[in-house]
Design a protein around this motif. Structure first.
Motif, PDB file in Angstrom:
ATOM      1  N   CYS A  52      -2.487 -18.694  58.095  1.00  0.00           N
ATOM      2  CA  CYS A  52      -2.532 -19.061  56.184  1.00  0.00           C
ATOM      3  C   CYS A  52      -2.600 -20.851  57.147  1.00  0.00           C
ATOM      4  N   GLY A  53      -2.926 -21.090  57.942  1.00  0.00           N
ATOM      5  CA  GLY A  53      -2.995 -22.472  58.569  1.00  0.00           C
ATOM      6  C   GLY A  53      -5.089 -22.415  58.297  1.00  0.00           C
ATOM      7  N   ARG A  54      -5.261 -21.502  59.010  1.00  0.00           N
ATOM      8  CA  ARG A  54      -6.753 -21.107  59.735  1.00  0.00           C
ATOM      9  C   ARG A  54      -7.627 -20.705  57.860  1.00  0.00           C
ATOM     10  N   SER A  55      -6.675 -20.035  57.107  1.00  0.00           N
ATOM     11  CA  SER A  55      -7.450 -19.155  56.243  1.00  0.00           C
ATOM     12  C   SER A  55      -8.120 -21.174  55.122  1.00  0.00           C
ATOM     13  N   ILE A  56      -6.538 -22.514  55.495  1.00  0.00           N
ATOM     14  CA  ILE A  56      -6.765 -22.962  54.402  1.00  0.00           C
ATOM     15  C   ILE A  56      -7.665 -23.814  55.078  1.00  0.00           C
ATOM     16  N   LEU A  57      -8.287 -23.859  55.936  1.00  0.00           N
ATOM     17  CA  LEU A  57      -9.143 -25.125  56.695  1.00  0.00           C
ATOM     18  C   LEU A  57     -10.718 -24.070  57.121  1.00  0.00           C
ATOM     19  N   ASP A  58     -10.530 -23.441  56.694  1.00  0.00           N
ATOM     20  CA  ASP A  58     -11.866 -22.187  56.748  1.00  0.00           C
ATOM     21  C   ASP A  58     -12.375 -22.597  55.165  1.00  0.00           C
ATOM     22  N   LEU A 255     -10.780 -36.404  47.607  1.00  0.00           N
ATOM     23  CA  LEU A 255     -11.839 -37.268  48.203  1.00  0.00           C
ATOM     24  C   LEU A 255     -11.536 -37.845  49.224  1.00  0.00           C
ATOM     25  N   PRO A 256     -10.080 -38.665  49.100  1.00  0.00           N
ATOM     26  CA  PRO A 256      -9.505 -38.567  50.113  1.00  0.00           C
ATOM     27  C   PRO A 256      -9.520 -37.894  51.665  1.00  0.00           C
ATOM     28  N   LEU A 257      -8.771 -36.916  51.407  1.00  0.00           N
ATOM     29  CA  LEU A 257      -8.600 -36.107  52.658  1.00  0.00           C
ATOM     30  C   LEU A 257     -10.242 -35.391  53.190  1.00  0.00           C
ATOM     31  N   GLU A 258     -11.566 -35.452  52.165  1.00  0.00           N
ATOM     32  CA  GLU A 258     -12.646 -35.493  52.277  1.00  0.00           C
ATOM     33  C   GLU A 258     -13.449 -37.043  53.863  1.00  0.00           C
ATOM     34  N   VAL A 259     -13.036 -38.087  53.591  1.00  0.00           N
ATOM     35  CA  VAL A 259     -12.859 -38.725  54.501  1.00  0.00           C
ATOM     36  C   VAL A 259     -12.162 -39.373  55.330  1.00  0.00           C
ATOM     37  N   VAL A 260     -10.905 -38.389  55.186  1.00  0.00           N
ATOM     38  CA  VAL A 260      -9.609 -38.924  56.561  1.00  0.00           C
ATOM     39  C   VAL A 260     -10.266 -38.155  57.469  1.00  0.00           C
ATOM     40  N   THR A 261     -11.058 -36.327  57.124  1.00  0.00           N
ATOM     41  CA  THR A 261     -11.273 -36.150  58.322  1.00  0.00           C
ATOM     42  C   THR A 261     -13.004 -36.071  58.686  1.00  0.00           C
ATOM     43  N   ASN A 262     -13.460 -37.206  58.087  1.00  0.00           N
ATOM     44  CA  ASN A 262     -14.744 -37.238  58.078  1.00  0.00           C
ATOM     45  C   ASN A 262     -15.984 -36.101  58.081  1.00  0.00           C
ATOM     46  N   MET A 264     -15.278 -33.147  57.475  1.00  0.00           N
ATOM     47  CA  MET A 264     -15.106 -31.381  57.745  1.00  0.00           C
ATOM     48  C   MET A 264     -14.434 -31.125  56.146  1.00  0.00           C
ATOM     49  N   LEU A 265     -13.471 -31.458  55.807  1.00  0.00           N
ATOM     50  CA  LEU A 265     -12.841 -30.633  54.835  1.00  0.00           C
ATOM     51  C   LEU A 265     -13.603 -31.463  53.367  1.00  0.00           C
ATOM     52  N   LYS A 266     -14.217 -30.603  52.873  1.00  0.00           N
ATOM     53  CA  LYS A 266     -15.007 -30.764  51.797  1.00  0.00           C
ATOM     54  C   LYS A 266     -14.127 -30.609  50.168  1.00  0.00           C
ATOM     55  N   SER A 267     -14.197 -32.084  49.304  1.00  0.00           N
ATOM     56  CA  SER A 267     -14.078 -32.070  48.082  1.00  0.00           C
ATOM     57  C   SER A 267     -14.921 -31.778  47.223  1.00  0.00           C
ATOM     58  N   ASP A 292      -1.651 -49.364  49.437  1.00  0.00           N
ATOM     59  CA  ASP A 292      -2.601 -50.103  50.542  1.00  0.00           C
ATOM     60  C   ASP A 292      -2.733 -48.604  51.596  1.00  0.00           C
ATOM     61  N   CYS A 293      -3.091 -47.992  51.447  1.00  0.00           N
ATOM     62  CA  CYS A 293      -2.514 -47.264  52.675  1.00  0.00           C
ATOM     63  C   CYS A 293      -4.589 -47.377  53.120  1.00  0.00           C
ATOM     64  N   LEU A 294      -4.680 -47.325  54.183  1.00  0.00           N
ATOM     65  CA  LEU A 294      -6.227 -47.483  54.463  1.00  0.00           C
ATOM     66  C   LEU A 294      -6.706 -45.802  54.922  1.00  0.00           C
ATOM     67  N   ILE A 295      -7.928 -46.066  53.114  1.00  0.00           N
ATOM     68  CA  ILE A 295      -9.106 -44.306  53.951  1.00  0.00           C
ATOM     69  C   ILE A 295     -10.070 -44.540  53.831  1.00  0.00           C
ATOM     70  N   ALA A 296     -10.276 -44.053  55.753  1.00  0.00           N
ATOM     71  CA  ALA A 296     -11.320 -44.047  56.716  1.00  0.00           C
ATOM     72  C   ALA A 296     -11.415 -43.113  57.153  1.00  0.00           C
ATOM     73  N   PRO A 297     -12.295 -42.253  58.299  1.00  0.00           N
ATOM     74  CA  PRO A 297     -12.129 -41.673  59.001  1.00  0.00           C
ATOM     75  C   PRO A 297     -11.329 -41.809  60.206  1.00  0.00           C
ATOM     76  N   ALA A 298     -10.513 -40.895  60.693  1.00  0.00           N
ATOM     77  CA  ALA A 298      -9.579 -40.937  60.838  1.00  0.00           C
ATOM     78  C   ALA A 298      -9.506 -40.686  62.898  1.00  0.00           C
ATOM     79  N   GLU A 299      -9.312 -40.993  63.295  1.00  0.00           N
ATOM     80  CA  GLU A 299      -9.589 -41.427  64.837  1.00  0.00           C
ATOM     81  C   GLU A 299      -9.642 -40.042  65.864  1.00  0.00           C
TER      82      GLU A 299
END
Length: 338
Positions: A52-58, A255-262, A264-267, A292-299
């Motif tokens: 399931c995890g691999r399928s979600i990531l793909d 969009l926040p998930l796309e930004v955090v993963t720089n 990798m994931l698409k919105s 107040d959460c920072l939305i930025a590419p994670a290290e």
């Protein structure tokens, strides 16, 4: 006095799709179809966690949309929620008037049109939008009290669907090599937003649209659609119809998930079109970051070969930046540094 919600014809026309070439079918991820369409991925949560995890990531890397089946939300909870949605929008206008507000900053409200700034254009949709703390607790006291079972039904549904959303995020984290609770802090810790959406039958679907093209500002959204089609996603320069599976949730990465993963994931940009003869409804559960959460590419997603593609801002500012809906794929580009 009866409340009248105004709707204005939008400034551009919805594209007509008379050919089956623009229909989106369910099947294997990105399988080519004879008519040139693509299929939406289906995640079966009865399968093993690794699969399931691999399928979600793909799915997230390819299109940011997928459907989830064999989830933990009972069919009874879904049918009860649909019934409450129908009952609420069938109430006399006077019963809904007190909850009506055009203020986008108000969390709990009933309104017509979009929460995005659209240059004065209105859209062919009525919506009841509610904020839910986890656990819901006293937050439900700020919801409408009619129909009588609305608060009870929405509370139960919200808890169940949020659990599914957080499970998907945990599976995604494990597939990406992150700790399972990576998104359980500020990135996914704000109040859950639940939307009851009603799209009346539209007298002119060629010039009126349900919701404008946009990428979601939520971290992750789960949508329970009706059988009446209307949701479309942008794929390879075309608007493609989404055909939902029975009792499946349509999941959308924001969009926040796309930004955090720089990146990798698409919105992916999507919209809702109207129907000339049939009303349509959908139910959304949205997991969002705290203000107040920072939305930025994670290290974890950065390296010398993969520098930051987006500038970091608080979610409050991020929400404001992306408050304007435009026609075209412009939403994501405004977050990028170049």
């Amino acid at each position: 006095m009866e409340l009248k919600l105004s709707r204005t014809i939008i400034s551009y026309q919805c594209q007509k799709r008379d050919s089956s070439a623009d229909r989106l079918y369910i099947g294997d991820l990105c399988a080519a179809l004879p008519d040139g369409g693509v299929s939406l991925p289906v995640i079966d949560l009865s399968r093993g966690c690794d699969e399931c995890g691999r399928s979600i990531l793909d799915a997230g890397k390819e299109m940011g949309f997928f459907q989830v089946i064999n989830h933990s939300v009972p069919e009874e909870a879904m049918r009860n929620m649909e019934a409450v949605c129908r009952e609420f929008f069938a109430l006399p206008a006077a019963n809904k008037a007190a909850f009506y507000s055009g203020d986008n900053n108000r969390t709990n409200r009933y309104f017509s049109g979009s929460t995005y700034e659209t240059g004065g254009n209105k859209y062919w949709m009525d919506c009841l939008r509610l904020g839910c703390s986890i656990p819901v607790g006293d937050s439900k006291n700020n919801w409408p009290h009619k129909p009588p079972n609305l608060r009870e039904v929405i509370e139960k549904y919200t808890m169940l669907t949020r659990d599914v959303g957080m499970e998907l995020l945990r599976l995604l984290c494990e597939a990406m090599g992150l700790r399972p609770d990576y998104f359980e802090g500020d990135l996914g810790g704000a109040d859950v937003i639940v939307t009851l959406n009603h799209y009346p039958a539209c007298p002119d679907p060629t010039t009126m649209i349900g919701l404008p093209p946009r990428c979601d500002r939520n971290l992750l959204s789960l949508l329970l659609p009706s059988a009446v089609p209307g949701l479309q996603i942008s794929h390879n320069g075309k608007w493609m119809n989404v055909e939902p599976l029975p009792n499946a949730f349509i999941v959308n990465f924001g969009l926040p998930l796309e930004v955090v993963t720089n990146g990798m994931l698409k919105s992916i940009e999507h919209r809702v079109v109207t129907n000339a003869t049939l009303p349509r409804m959908s139910l959304g559960t949205c997991i969002t970051p705290t203000k107040d959460c920072l939305i930025a590419p994670a290290e974890e997603f950065l390296s010398d070969e993969n520098p930051p593609r987006y500038r970091g801002v608080t979610y409050r500012e991020f929400n404001h930046i992306h408050s304007i809906a435009k026609f075209g794929l412009s939403s994501v580009r405004t977050t990028r540094q170049t």
